[in-house]
Motif scaffolding. Sequence first.
Motif, mmCIF file in Angstrom:
data_model
loop_
_atom_site.group_PDB
_atom_site.id
_atom_site.type_symbol
_atom_site.label_atom_id
_atom_site.label_comp_id
_atom_site.label_asym_id
_atom_site.label_seq_id
_atom_site.Cartn_x
_atom_site.Cartn_y
_atom_site.Cartn_z
ATOM 1 N N UNK A 34 0.832 -1.207 0.000
ATOM 2 C CA UNK A 34 0.000 0.000 0.000
ATOM 3 C C UNK A 34 0.865 1.254 0.000
ATOM 4 N N UNK A 38 0.792 3.965 -2.898
ATOM 5 C CA UNK A 38 0.354 5.320 -2.555
ATOM 6 C C UNK A 38 1.458 6.327 -2.842
ATOM 7 N N UNK A 44 -4.619 5.057 -4.919
ATOM 8 C CA UNK A 44 -5.457 4.629 -3.799
ATOM 9 C C UNK A 44 -6.414 5.718 -3.330
ATOM 10 N N UNK A 47 -9.775 4.379 -2.121
ATOM 11 C CA UNK A 47 -9.732 3.780 -0.788
ATOM 12 C C UNK A 47 -9.706 4.881 0.257
ATOM 13 N N UNK A 48 -8.850 5.870 0.011
ATOM 14 C CA UNK A 48 -8.718 6.968 0.955
ATOM 15 C C UNK A 48 -10.037 7.718 1.105
ATOM 16 N N UNK A 51 -12.461 5.682 3.160
ATOM 17 C CA UNK A 51 -12.077 5.697 4.568
ATOM 18 C C UNK A 51 -12.299 7.086 5.179
ATOM 19 N N UNK A 172 -5.660 15.699 -0.454
ATOM 20 C CA UNK A 172 -6.496 14.510 -0.386
ATOM 21 C C UNK A 172 -7.949 14.941 -0.335
ATOM 22 N N UNK B 68 -5.434 7.936 7.190
ATOM 23 C CA UNK B 68 -6.379 8.781 6.466
ATOM 24 C C UNK B 68 -6.663 10.043 7.270
ATOM 25 N N UNK B 73 1.159 9.029 4.527
ATOM 26 C CA UNK B 73 1.190 8.010 3.480
ATOM 27 C C UNK B 73 0.316 6.838 3.913
ATOM 28 N N UNK B 74 -0.556 6.365 3.032
ATOM 29 C CA UNK B 74 -1.470 5.285 3.388
ATOM 30 C C UNK B 74 -0.675 4.015 3.692
#
Lengths: 317, 162
Positions: A34, A38, A44, A47-48, A51, A172, B68, B73-74
């Motif tokens: 991961x 990432x 990802x 996914x982020x 979540x 993000x 998150x 970093x994930x």
Amino acid sequence: MASAFSSSGNDKLFGHGPSPLIRCVLLVLLSIVIITVDHREGHLDRVRQSLALLTYPIQLIVDLPSSAIDRASESLSRRGELLEENRRLRAERLELSGQVQRLESLEQENERLRELLQSGERVGERLLAAELLQVSLDPFRHRVVVDKGSRHGVYQGQPLLDADGVMGQITHLGPFGAEAILITDPSHAIPVEVNRNGLRTIAVGTGNLTRLELPYLPNNADIQEGDLLVTSGLGMRFPRGYPVGTVQSVERRPGETFAAIHAEPAAALNRSREVLLVWREDGLPFDRDPLADPDSNGGRDQDQNDGSGSMDEGESQ
Amino acid sequence: MRDQPAQARWVIWLSLLVALALTIWPLPDTVAPFRPEWSALVLIYWIMALPHRVNVGTAWITGLLLDVLTGSLLGQHALALAIMSLVVAGSHLRIRVFPVWQQAMTVMALLGLYELMLILVDGVTGNLYDLEWRWAPVLAGMLLWPWIMFLLRALRRQFGVS
């Protein structure tokens, strides 16, 4: 995986057998995959985002006390204070609308001159007001959380402004909120130019909220204390012409290749709660140089990056 | 007896949620570097007390949420918490019977390992800044351990978590 564990978990005495080790090894390998994906690709985001649906409520809860205090102090402030504030804001508005009148005629003139020079039109901009949540993500990195997300049309890499200048960009994205990196984060760089003479360079964050660094200017560069730095638009991420900071100190070092130049950000990075998100007027992101004519360079935008573009991309780690 | 595990999970998840919230609670700039790693501390306690209930998987999921939440970093915190939890799960019987001060020293070592993993990932991905302050959360976590342990133990006994 959870069910596999609960079956062995009934065995309380031997609950710490080889099974946690194997699970840990698997999870560590998964984490490394991961992390790599990432870091390298950024695939990802989905996914982020999903979540973030779970974590955004936590951020809202943490923000609750300070936003409640803000609201309470608003409703408890005295009538006199409100009148005073109202008067001040009215005066400010008059002053600003006076300036805007002149700006409009200047914009028209600029447009005509551009036509004469046969250069591309400047694209207008659209703004959306947002609020920062009072959460502190990491004391060593400068990140903030905005209360607008992809539901409101926010996109990755979108510029973030406050009333005085550029604050940062969105890193993000969640459905209801988004995270942004500030221009003073040590991993952030923003392409700027000196407003006085158009000298282009890159302003790098230092990890200090009141300080930017200009590490790539030679000793004989025409720059001095008090110069205003504005965005140059070359990174194809920030719109052109927004104030970034003021040059604070210029130290020319004869032994070194580059001068040590520091600037103070124009935006109130640690004080603003109200911020602005910027779109192009047509609602598209700024991922293309707003000044470039898409037909004339045949879509080969990548080649005309003069290094500042790739520096600007460097934030997304 | 049957409905206790449901209650138990409720208390455990709530404590982890509070830990996550405390991780992003705004602090004054002078104190912020000393913010302890709340999630790691809470996980250490639960794995030590109830290793059959809270395990490496729980730690990994908490770490992913932490990633998150803080925008790192994930997988970074997930990796560090999973490795730290493995060590706790392997030695929980010993840590349990230590006197409090010795427990605090062990917790400091565990937090040090956790921080080391974070630094390692930061270093590999080229995000290493402010290295001179990374010891601060470890020290703060050690000093806070007795209080966290007494609080969580009281909670565990109060709600009969098992």
